[in-house]
Design an enzyme around this catalytic site. Structure first.
Site, short mmCIF file in Angstrom:
data_model
loop_
_atom_site.label_atom_id
_atom_site.label_comp_id
_atom_site.label_asym_id
_atom_site.label_seq_id
_atom_site.Cartn_x
_atom_site.Cartn_y
_atom_site.Cartn_z
N TYR A 46 0.87 -1.23 0.06
CA TYR A 46 -0.10 0.11 0.06
C TYR A 46 0.84 1.28 -0.05
O TYR A 46 1.96 1.28 0.78
CB TYR A 46 -0.80 0.05 1.35
N GLU A 48 -0.40 4.81 -0.34
CA GLU A 48 -1.27 5.92 -0.37
C GLU A 48 -0.46 7.21 -0.27
O GLU A 48 0.36 7.38 0.50
CB GLU A 48 -2.35 6.13 0.75
N ASP A 192 -8.60 13.45 -24.68
CA ASP A 192 -8.40 12.14 -24.20
C ASP A 192 -7.90 11.23 -25.53
O ASP A 192 -8.51 11.08 -26.35
CB ASP A 192 -9.79 11.63 -23.86
N THR A 218 -5.35 6.32 -21.29
CA THR A 218 -5.13 4.92 -20.77
C THR A 218 -3.84 4.47 -21.10
O THR A 218 -3.20 5.01 -21.98
CB THR A 218 -6.17 3.80 -20.97
N LYS A 221 -4.31 -0.24 -24.71
CA LYS A 221 -4.52 0.13 -26.06
C LYS A 221 -3.23 0.26 -26.98
O LYS A 221 -2.28 -0.56 -26.64
CB LYS A 221 -5.37 1.56 -25.92
N ARG A 227 -3.12 -2.22 -17.83
CA ARG A 227 -4.57 -1.38 -17.60
C ARG A 227 -4.43 -0.40 -16.71
O ARG A 227 -4.12 -0.72 -15.41
CB ARG A 227 -5.75 -2.60 -17.18
#
Ligand code: DSN
Length: 438
Positions: A46, A48, A192, A218, A221, A227
Protein backbone atom coordinates in the site's frame (compact mmCIF):
# COMPACT_ATOMS: atom_id res chain seq x y z
CA UNK A 1 -4.97 -30.65 -2.88
CA UNK A 2 -7.41 -30.15 -5.74
CA UNK A 3 -6.27 -27.49 -8.20
CA UNK A 4 -8.40 -24.36 -8.10
CA UNK A 5 -10.69 -24.18 -11.13
CA UNK A 6 -9.59 -20.56 -11.68
CA UNK A 7 -6.29 -21.83 -13.12
CA UNK A 8 -8.03 -23.90 -15.74
CA UNK A 9 -10.26 -20.95 -16.63
CA UNK A 10 -7.19 -18.76 -17.10
CA UNK A 11 -5.62 -21.47 -19.28
CA UNK A 12 -8.86 -21.64 -21.29
CA UNK A 13 -8.83 -17.87 -21.82
CA UNK A 14 -5.17 -17.98 -22.85
CA UNK A 15 -6.02 -20.61 -25.45
CA UNK A 16 -8.93 -18.50 -26.70
CA UNK A 17 -6.69 -15.47 -27.12
CA UNK A 18 -3.97 -17.50 -28.84
CA UNK A 19 -6.29 -19.21 -31.29
CA UNK A 20 -8.44 -16.24 -32.20
CA UNK A 21 -7.87 -12.98 -34.00
CA UNK A 22 -8.48 -10.05 -31.63
CA UNK A 23 -9.68 -6.94 -33.42
CA UNK A 24 -11.14 -4.91 -30.55
CA UNK A 25 -9.23 -1.64 -31.10
CA UNK A 26 -8.92 -0.83 -27.40
CA UNK A 27 -7.32 -4.20 -26.64
CA UNK A 28 -3.73 -5.25 -27.06
CA UNK A 29 -1.32 -7.87 -25.83
CA UNK A 30 1.50 -6.70 -23.57
CA UNK A 31 5.16 -7.64 -23.76
CA UNK A 32 6.38 -10.48 -21.48
CA UNK A 33 8.31 -7.81 -19.54
CA UNK A 34 5.14 -5.80 -18.77
CA UNK A 35 3.33 -9.02 -17.91
CA UNK A 36 6.10 -10.08 -15.51
CA UNK A 37 6.04 -6.97 -13.32
CA UNK A 38 2.24 -7.02 -13.25
CA UNK A 39 2.28 -10.27 -11.32
CA UNK A 40 5.12 -9.26 -8.99
CA UNK A 41 5.42 -8.57 -5.24
CA UNK A 42 4.54 -4.94 -5.92
CA UNK A 43 0.87 -5.87 -5.58
CA UNK A 44 1.47 -6.56 -1.87
CA UNK A 45 2.18 -2.95 -1.00
CA UNK A 46 0.00 0.00 0.00
CA UNK A 47 1.37 3.45 -0.89
CA UNK A 48 -1.33 6.06 -0.33
CA UNK A 49 0.01 9.48 -1.19
CA UNK A 50 2.67 10.32 -3.76
CA UNK A 51 6.33 9.38 -4.21
CA UNK A 52 8.31 11.04 -1.41
CA UNK A 53 5.18 11.88 0.62
CA UNK A 54 3.31 8.72 1.63
CA UNK A 55 0.94 7.91 4.46
CA UNK A 56 2.43 4.40 4.84
CA UNK A 57 5.93 3.22 5.71
CA UNK A 58 8.02 0.83 3.64
CA UNK A 59 7.74 2.70 0.37
CA UNK A 60 11.45 3.37 -0.26
CA UNK A 61 11.52 1.18 -3.40
CA UNK A 62 7.98 1.97 -4.52
CA UNK A 63 8.90 5.68 -4.47
CA UNK A 64 11.81 5.00 -6.83
CA UNK A 65 9.53 3.09 -9.18
CA UNK A 66 6.90 5.82 -9.22
CA UNK A 67 9.50 8.55 -9.82
CA UNK A 68 10.95 6.48 -12.66
CA UNK A 69 7.56 5.94 -14.29
CA UNK A 70 6.76 9.65 -14.06
CA UNK A 71 10.17 10.70 -15.42
CA UNK A 72 9.85 8.36 -18.39
CA UNK A 73 6.36 9.63 -19.27
CA UNK A 74 7.45 13.27 -18.88
CA UNK A 75 10.41 12.67 -21.21
CA UNK A 76 8.36 10.71 -23.74
CA UNK A 77 5.80 13.51 -24.13
CA UNK A 78 8.11 16.43 -23.23
CA UNK A 79 5.69 17.65 -20.55
CA UNK A 80 6.22 19.13 -17.08
CA UNK A 81 3.66 17.21 -14.99
CA UNK A 82 2.14 13.75 -14.87
CA UNK A 83 0.07 11.66 -12.53
CA UNK A 84 0.25 7.94 -13.24
CA UNK A 85 -2.00 6.77 -10.39
CA UNK A 86 -5.50 6.70 -12.00
CA UNK A 87 -6.93 3.19 -11.94
CA UNK A 88 -8.21 3.55 -15.48
CA UNK A 89 -9.50 6.04 -18.05
CA UNK A 90 -12.95 6.67 -16.62
CA UNK A 91 -11.79 7.69 -13.11
CA UNK A 92 -8.97 9.67 -14.70
CA UNK A 93 -11.41 11.73 -16.76
CA UNK A 94 -13.52 12.24 -13.67
CA UNK A 95 -10.49 13.44 -11.71
CA UNK A 96 -9.79 16.02 -14.41
CA UNK A 97 -13.38 17.30 -14.23
CA UNK A 98 -13.17 17.29 -10.44
CA UNK A 99 -10.07 19.49 -10.65
CA UNK A 100 -11.34 21.87 -13.32
CA UNK A 101 -15.09 22.20 -12.71
CA UNK A 102 -17.78 22.58 -10.10
CA UNK A 103 -20.95 20.45 -10.29
CA UNK A 104 -23.33 22.12 -12.74
CA UNK A 105 -20.58 23.61 -14.91
CA UNK A 106 -20.79 22.89 -18.62
CA UNK A 107 -18.84 20.05 -20.21
CA UNK A 108 -18.65 19.50 -23.96
CA UNK A 109 -17.74 16.21 -25.63
CA UNK A 110 -18.36 14.06 -28.69
CA UNK A 111 -21.64 12.10 -28.71
CA UNK A 112 -21.20 8.45 -27.74
CA UNK A 113 -23.20 7.28 -30.76
CA UNK A 114 -20.83 9.17 -33.04
CA UNK A 115 -17.61 7.82 -31.56
CA UNK A 116 -17.29 9.60 -28.18
CA UNK A 117 -17.00 8.01 -24.72
CA UNK A 118 -19.41 7.59 -21.81
CA UNK A 119 -17.24 9.83 -19.62
CA UNK A 120 -17.31 12.68 -22.15
CA UNK A 121 -20.71 13.79 -20.85
CA UNK A 122 -23.04 11.04 -22.09
CA UNK A 123 -26.36 12.28 -20.65
CA UNK A 124 -28.63 10.81 -17.97
CA UNK A 125 -26.88 7.52 -17.14
CA UNK A 126 -23.27 8.63 -16.48
CA UNK A 127 -21.66 10.68 -13.74
CA UNK A 128 -20.20 13.05 -16.33
CA UNK A 129 -23.67 13.60 -17.77
CA UNK A 130 -25.41 14.01 -14.42
CA UNK A 131 -23.02 16.10 -12.33
CA UNK A 132 -22.22 18.48 -15.16
CA UNK A 133 -24.32 20.32 -17.70
CA UNK A 134 -23.45 18.19 -20.68
CA UNK A 135 -23.47 19.56 -24.22
CA UNK A 136 -22.61 17.12 -26.98
CA UNK A 137 -21.23 17.77 -30.45
CA UNK A 138 -21.37 15.39 -33.40
CA UNK A 139 -19.92 14.48 -36.76
CA UNK A 140 -20.86 15.58 -40.27
CA UNK A 141 -22.24 13.36 -43.06
CA UNK A 142 -18.63 12.41 -43.93
CA UNK A 143 -18.21 11.14 -40.34
CA UNK A 144 -15.66 13.86 -39.46
CA UNK A 145 -16.09 16.13 -36.44
CA UNK A 146 -18.36 19.06 -37.22
CA UNK A 147 -16.16 21.94 -36.08
CA UNK A 148 -18.77 24.52 -37.12
CA UNK A 149 -21.12 22.83 -34.62
CA UNK A 150 -18.40 22.66 -31.95
CA UNK A 151 -17.82 26.40 -32.35
CA UNK A 152 -21.52 27.31 -32.35
CA UNK A 153 -22.23 25.17 -29.26
CA UNK A 154 -19.17 26.50 -27.45
CA UNK A 155 -20.18 30.10 -28.08
CA UNK A 156 -23.74 29.42 -26.98
CA UNK A 157 -23.08 27.32 -23.87
CA UNK A 158 -19.67 28.70 -22.72
CA UNK A 159 -18.34 25.33 -21.47
CA UNK A 160 -15.72 25.17 -18.76
CA UNK A 161 -14.19 22.08 -20.37
CA UNK A 162 -14.14 20.85 -23.95
CA UNK A 163 -13.02 17.26 -24.42
CA UNK A 164 -11.29 16.31 -27.65
CA UNK A 165 -11.34 12.54 -27.56
CA UNK A 166 -13.02 9.44 -28.89
CA UNK A 167 -13.34 5.69 -28.83
CA UNK A 168 -14.81 4.90 -32.22
CA UNK A 169 -13.66 7.72 -34.49
CA UNK A 170 -11.50 6.55 -37.40
CA UNK A 171 -9.87 9.88 -38.23
CA UNK A 172 -7.06 11.95 -36.76
CA UNK A 173 -8.21 14.39 -34.09
CA UNK A 174 -7.35 17.96 -35.02
CA UNK A 175 -6.31 19.43 -31.66
CA UNK A 176 -5.30 22.70 -33.32
CA UNK A 177 -8.88 23.34 -34.43
CA UNK A 178 -10.17 22.52 -30.94
CA UNK A 179 -7.67 24.96 -29.42
CA UNK A 180 -8.90 27.78 -31.62
CA UNK A 181 -12.47 27.25 -30.41
CA UNK A 182 -11.44 26.74 -26.78
CA UNK A 183 -9.63 30.07 -26.85
CA UNK A 184 -12.72 31.84 -28.20
CA UNK A 185 -14.68 30.92 -25.08
CA UNK A 186 -11.98 30.62 -22.41
CA UNK A 187 -12.54 26.90 -21.78
CA UNK A 188 -10.00 24.24 -20.78
CA UNK A 189 -8.99 21.83 -23.53
CA UNK A 190 -8.81 18.24 -22.32
CA UNK A 191 -7.45 15.74 -24.84
CA UNK A 192 -8.44 12.13 -24.23
CA UNK A 193 -5.94 10.26 -26.39
CA UNK A 194 -6.48 6.84 -24.82
CA UNK A 195 -6.93 5.15 -28.19
CA UNK A 196 -4.04 6.77 -30.03
CA UNK A 197 -1.30 7.33 -27.42
CA UNK A 198 1.02 4.82 -29.05
CA UNK A 199 0.51 6.53 -32.39
CA UNK A 200 1.10 9.96 -30.82
CA UNK A 201 4.44 9.03 -29.21
CA UNK A 202 5.56 7.47 -32.48
CA UNK A 203 4.63 10.56 -34.50
CA UNK A 204 1.84 8.69 -36.30
CA UNK A 205 -0.92 10.98 -35.00
CA UNK A 206 -1.02 14.71 -34.28
CA UNK A 207 0.24 15.37 -30.76
CA UNK A 208 -2.07 17.24 -28.37
CA UNK A 209 0.88 18.46 -26.30
CA UNK A 210 1.18 21.94 -27.90
CA UNK A 211 -2.60 22.52 -27.83
CA UNK A 212 -4.25 20.87 -24.83
CA UNK A 213 -4.12 22.03 -21.21
CA UNK A 214 -4.60 18.54 -19.86
CA UNK A 215 -4.15 15.16 -21.53
CA UNK A 216 -5.63 11.88 -20.35
CA UNK A 217 -4.67 8.50 -21.64
CA UNK A 218 -5.15 4.94 -20.67
CA UNK A 219 -1.89 3.01 -20.66
CA UNK A 220 -3.02 -0.13 -22.47
CA UNK A 221 -4.52 0.18 -25.99
CA UNK A 222 -1.95 1.36 -28.59
CA UNK A 223 0.54 2.16 -25.78
CA UNK A 224 0.83 -1.58 -25.03
CA UNK A 225 1.18 -1.13 -21.27
CA UNK A 226 -0.91 -2.35 -18.33
CA UNK A 227 -4.56 -1.51 -17.68
CA UNK A 228 -4.22 1.91 -16.10
CA UNK A 229 -4.19 5.60 -16.96
CA UNK A 230 -2.19 8.80 -16.75
CA UNK A 231 -3.04 12.47 -16.57
CA UNK A 232 -0.60 14.93 -18.11
CA UNK A 233 -0.57 18.67 -17.52
CA UNK A 234 1.10 20.47 -20.42
CA UNK A 235 3.28 23.59 -20.29
CA UNK A 236 0.27 25.51 -21.51
CA UNK A 237 -1.89 24.12 -18.68
CA UNK A 238 0.76 24.82 -16.02
CA UNK A 239 1.26 28.35 -17.32
CA UNK A 240 -2.45 29.05 -17.14
CA UNK A 241 -2.68 27.67 -13.59
CA UNK A 242 0.62 26.82 -11.84
CA UNK A 243 -1.40 24.89 -9.24
CA UNK A 244 -3.05 22.66 -11.86
CA UNK A 245 -0.74 19.68 -11.31
CA UNK A 246 -1.42 19.80 -7.58
CA UNK A 247 -5.15 20.09 -8.20
CA UNK A 248 -5.07 16.96 -10.39
CA UNK A 249 -3.08 15.10 -7.72
CA UNK A 250 -5.61 16.08 -5.03
CA UNK A 251 -8.49 15.05 -7.29
CA UNK A 252 -6.99 11.56 -7.56
CA UNK A 253 -6.19 11.21 -3.85
CA UNK A 254 -7.97 12.12 -1.58
CA UNK A 255 -10.60 13.12 -4.17
CA UNK A 256 -11.45 9.83 -5.82
CA UNK A 257 -8.96 7.06 -5.09
CA UNK A 258 -6.97 5.37 -2.37
CA UNK A 259 -3.62 3.66 -2.81
CA UNK A 260 -2.10 3.37 -6.28
CA UNK A 261 -1.65 -0.05 -7.89
CA UNK A 262 2.12 -0.32 -7.69
CA UNK A 263 2.53 -3.26 -10.07
CA UNK A 264 0.69 -1.18 -12.65
CA UNK A 265 3.01 1.76 -11.96
CA UNK A 266 6.06 -0.43 -12.63
CA UNK A 267 4.45 -1.83 -15.77
CA UNK A 268 3.78 1.73 -16.99
CA UNK A 269 7.50 2.46 -16.48
CA UNK A 270 8.41 -0.61 -18.55
CA UNK A 271 5.89 0.30 -21.27
CA UNK A 272 7.18 3.88 -21.39
CA UNK A 273 10.70 2.52 -21.87
CA UNK A 274 9.47 0.28 -24.69
CA UNK A 275 7.55 3.15 -26.30
CA UNK A 276 10.70 5.27 -26.51
CA UNK A 277 12.49 2.85 -28.83
CA UNK A 278 12.87 2.84 -32.63
CA UNK A 279 11.23 -0.59 -32.58
CA UNK A 280 8.05 0.92 -31.11
CA UNK A 281 8.02 3.60 -33.81
CA UNK A 282 8.04 0.87 -36.43
CA UNK A 283 5.32 -0.96 -34.54
CA UNK A 284 3.06 2.12 -34.52
CA UNK A 285 3.69 2.65 -38.24
CA UNK A 286 2.71 -0.95 -38.86
CA UNK A 287 -0.51 -0.55 -36.83
CA UNK A 288 -1.58 2.21 -39.21
CA UNK A 289 -0.39 0.41 -42.34
CA UNK A 290 -2.31 -2.68 -41.25
CA UNK A 291 -5.45 -0.64 -40.58
CA UNK A 292 -5.28 0.98 -44.02
CA UNK A 293 -4.84 -2.36 -45.78
CA UNK A 294 -7.64 -3.92 -43.74
CA UNK A 295 -9.96 -1.01 -44.56
CA UNK A 296 -9.14 -0.97 -48.27
CA UNK A 297 -9.61 -4.71 -48.63
CA UNK A 298 -12.92 -4.69 -46.75
CA UNK A 299 -14.24 -1.97 -49.04
CA UNK A 300 -12.96 -3.87 -52.09
CA UNK A 301 -15.06 -6.78 -50.83
CA UNK A 302 -18.14 -4.53 -50.79
CA UNK A 303 -18.15 -3.86 -47.03
CA UNK A 304 -18.98 -0.24 -46.13
CA UNK A 305 -16.98 1.68 -43.55
CA UNK A 306 -18.01 4.76 -41.59
CA UNK A 307 -16.25 7.67 -43.32
CA UNK A 308 -14.97 5.27 -46.02
CA UNK A 309 -11.74 4.40 -44.29
CA UNK A 310 -9.34 5.15 -41.50
CA UNK A 311 -6.45 7.42 -40.59
CA UNK A 312 -5.70 5.63 -37.34
CA UNK A 313 -5.70 2.11 -35.89
CA UNK A 314 -9.46 1.62 -36.08
CA UNK A 315 -12.45 1.61 -38.36
CA UNK A 316 -16.18 1.04 -37.99
CA UNK A 317 -17.94 -1.33 -40.37
CA UNK A 318 -21.31 0.15 -41.36
CA UNK A 319 -23.95 -2.53 -41.90
CA UNK A 320 -26.89 -0.10 -42.26
CA UNK A 321 -27.43 -1.05 -45.91
CA UNK A 322 -28.48 -4.55 -44.79
CA UNK A 323 -31.15 -3.16 -42.43
CA UNK A 324 -30.80 -1.71 -38.91
CA UNK A 325 -29.24 -3.66 -36.08
CA UNK A 326 -27.20 -6.31 -37.91
CA UNK A 327 -24.13 -5.56 -35.74
CA UNK A 328 -25.20 -8.08 -33.09
CA UNK A 329 -25.55 -11.00 -35.50
CA UNK A 330 -22.45 -10.10 -37.51
CA UNK A 331 -20.22 -9.71 -34.42
CA UNK A 332 -21.50 -13.02 -33.01
CA UNK A 333 -20.91 -14.82 -36.31
CA UNK A 334 -17.40 -13.35 -36.54
CA UNK A 335 -16.70 -14.61 -33.03
CA UNK A 336 -17.83 -18.10 -34.00
CA UNK A 337 -15.52 -17.83 -37.02
CA UNK A 338 -12.58 -17.03 -34.70
CA UNK A 339 -12.45 -13.23 -35.11
CA UNK A 340 -13.63 -11.14 -32.18
CA UNK A 341 -14.66 -7.50 -32.33
CA UNK A 342 -17.37 -5.38 -30.75
CA UNK A 343 -20.67 -4.24 -32.11
CA UNK A 344 -20.89 -0.47 -32.24
CA UNK A 345 -23.23 2.34 -33.17
CA UNK A 346 -22.69 4.20 -36.43
CA UNK A 347 -23.42 7.93 -36.93
CA UNK A 348 -27.17 8.43 -37.45
CA UNK A 349 -27.77 4.96 -36.06
CA UNK A 350 -31.00 3.34 -37.31
CA UNK A 351 -30.84 0.53 -34.76
CA UNK A 352 -30.25 1.04 -31.04
CA UNK A 353 -27.18 1.25 -28.75
CA UNK A 354 -27.72 -2.38 -27.69
CA UNK A 355 -28.55 -3.60 -31.21
CA UNK A 356 -26.48 -1.28 -33.35
CA UNK A 357 -25.64 -1.38 -37.06
CA UNK A 358 -21.87 -1.32 -36.85
CA UNK A 359 -18.82 -3.32 -35.83
CA UNK A 360 -15.69 -1.60 -34.54
CA UNK A 361 -12.37 -3.19 -35.46
CA UNK A 362 -8.72 -2.21 -35.10
CA UNK A 363 -5.19 -3.47 -35.53
CA UNK A 364 -3.09 -2.92 -32.32
CA UNK A 365 -3.32 -6.49 -31.08
CA UNK A 366 -2.75 -8.30 -34.36
CA UNK A 367 0.20 -5.98 -35.05
CA UNK A 368 1.70 -6.87 -31.64
CA UNK A 369 1.49 -10.51 -32.76
CA UNK A 370 3.59 -9.66 -35.82
CA UNK A 371 0.85 -9.74 -38.46
CA UNK A 372 1.36 -7.56 -41.50
CA UNK A 373 -0.33 -6.56 -44.77
CA UNK A 374 -0.67 -10.13 -46.08
CA UNK A 375 -2.53 -11.26 -42.97
CA UNK A 376 -4.74 -8.13 -43.02
CA UNK A 377 -5.97 -9.03 -46.50
CA UNK A 378 -6.86 -12.54 -45.32
CA UNK A 379 -8.64 -11.19 -42.25
CA UNK A 380 -10.61 -8.72 -44.38
CA UNK A 381 -11.66 -11.52 -46.73
CA UNK A 382 -12.84 -13.65 -43.80
CA UNK A 383 -14.80 -10.77 -42.24
CA UNK A 384 -16.44 -10.03 -45.58
CA UNK A 385 -17.31 -13.70 -46.03
CA UNK A 386 -18.97 -13.80 -42.60
CA UNK A 387 -20.91 -10.57 -43.11
CA UNK A 388 -22.17 -11.56 -46.55
CA UNK A 389 -23.12 -14.94 -45.10
CA UNK A 390 -25.38 -13.45 -42.38
CA UNK A 391 -26.50 -10.22 -44.06
CA UNK A 392 -29.97 -11.52 -44.89
CA UNK A 393 -30.86 -12.21 -41.28
CA UNK A 394 -31.92 -8.80 -39.91
CA UNK A 395 -33.24 -8.32 -36.40
CA UNK A 396 -37.05 -8.36 -36.04
CA UNK A 397 -38.60 -5.08 -34.83
CA UNK A 398 -40.77 -6.76 -32.21
CA UNK A 399 -38.94 -7.17 -28.87
CA UNK A 400 -40.31 -10.63 -28.06
CA UNK A 401 -39.64 -11.94 -31.55
CA UNK A 402 -36.15 -10.52 -31.30
CA UNK A 403 -35.19 -12.60 -28.28
CA UNK A 404 -36.44 -15.81 -29.93
CA UNK A 405 -34.74 -14.89 -33.22
CA UNK A 406 -31.39 -14.21 -31.55
CA UNK A 407 -31.48 -17.44 -29.58
CA UNK A 408 -32.11 -19.37 -32.78
CA UNK A 409 -29.51 -17.34 -34.71
CA UNK A 410 -26.85 -18.09 -32.11
CA UNK A 411 -27.72 -21.79 -31.98
CA UNK A 412 -27.47 -22.07 -35.76
CA UNK A 413 -24.28 -20.00 -35.99
CA UNK A 414 -22.47 -22.34 -33.60
CA UNK A 415 -22.94 -25.24 -36.01
CA UNK A 416 -22.72 -23.28 -39.25
CA UNK A 417 -20.26 -25.05 -41.62
CA UNK A 418 -19.10 -21.79 -43.28
CA UNK A 419 -18.21 -20.22 -39.93
CA UNK A 420 -16.58 -23.45 -38.75
CA UNK A 421 -14.44 -23.60 -41.91
CA UNK A 422 -13.23 -20.02 -41.36
CA UNK A 423 -12.49 -20.81 -37.72
CA UNK A 424 -10.21 -23.65 -38.78
CA UNK A 425 -8.40 -21.36 -41.22
CA UNK A 426 -8.07 -18.66 -38.52
CA UNK A 427 -6.60 -21.21 -36.11
CA UNK A 428 -4.02 -22.25 -38.69
CA UNK A 429 -3.00 -18.61 -39.17
CA UNK A 430 -2.82 -17.62 -35.50
CA UNK A 431 -0.62 -20.64 -34.70
CA UNK A 432 2.22 -18.79 -36.48
CA UNK A 433 1.90 -15.57 -34.46
CA UNK A 434 2.74 -15.87 -30.73
CA UNK A 435 0.52 -13.90 -28.37
CA UNK A 436 3.30 -12.55 -26.14
CA UNK A 437 6.16 -10.83 -27.93
CA UNK A 438 8.71 -8.29 -26.73
N1 DSN B 1 -13.73 0.55 -23.37
C1 DSN B 1 -12.85 1.38 -24.13
C2 DSN B 1 -12.97 1.11 -25.59
O1 DSN B 1 -13.29 0.00 -25.93
O2 DSN B 1 -12.74 2.00 -26.39
C3 DSN B 1 -13.01 2.80 -23.80
O3 DSN B 1 -13.15 2.95 -22.45
Amino acid sequence: MKKDIVYSLVAKELRRQKEMIGLIPSENTVSPEVSRVLSSCLSNKYSEGYAGRRYYEGNQVIDQIEFLAMDRIKKLFAVPYVNIQPYSGSPANFAIYFALMQPGDTLMGLKLSMGGHLTHGHPKVTGSGRFYNSVQYGVKKNARIDFAEVEALAKKHKPKVIVAGNTAYPFELDFKKFRKIVDMVGAWLVADISHVTGLVVAGEHMSPVPYADVIMSTTHKTFRGPRGAMIIVTDRGMKRDPELGKKIDSAIIPGLQGGPHNATTAAIAIAAGEASTAKFKKYAQQIRKNATVLADRLMKNGISLVGNGTETHLMVIDLTKYGPGLGTQAAFAMDVAGIYANRNTVPDEQGSPFYPSGIRIGTPLVTSRGMKEREMKKIADWIAEVILHVKNQPLPDDKKERAVFLKEFRKNALKDPVLKKIRREVRALTAGFPLFQS
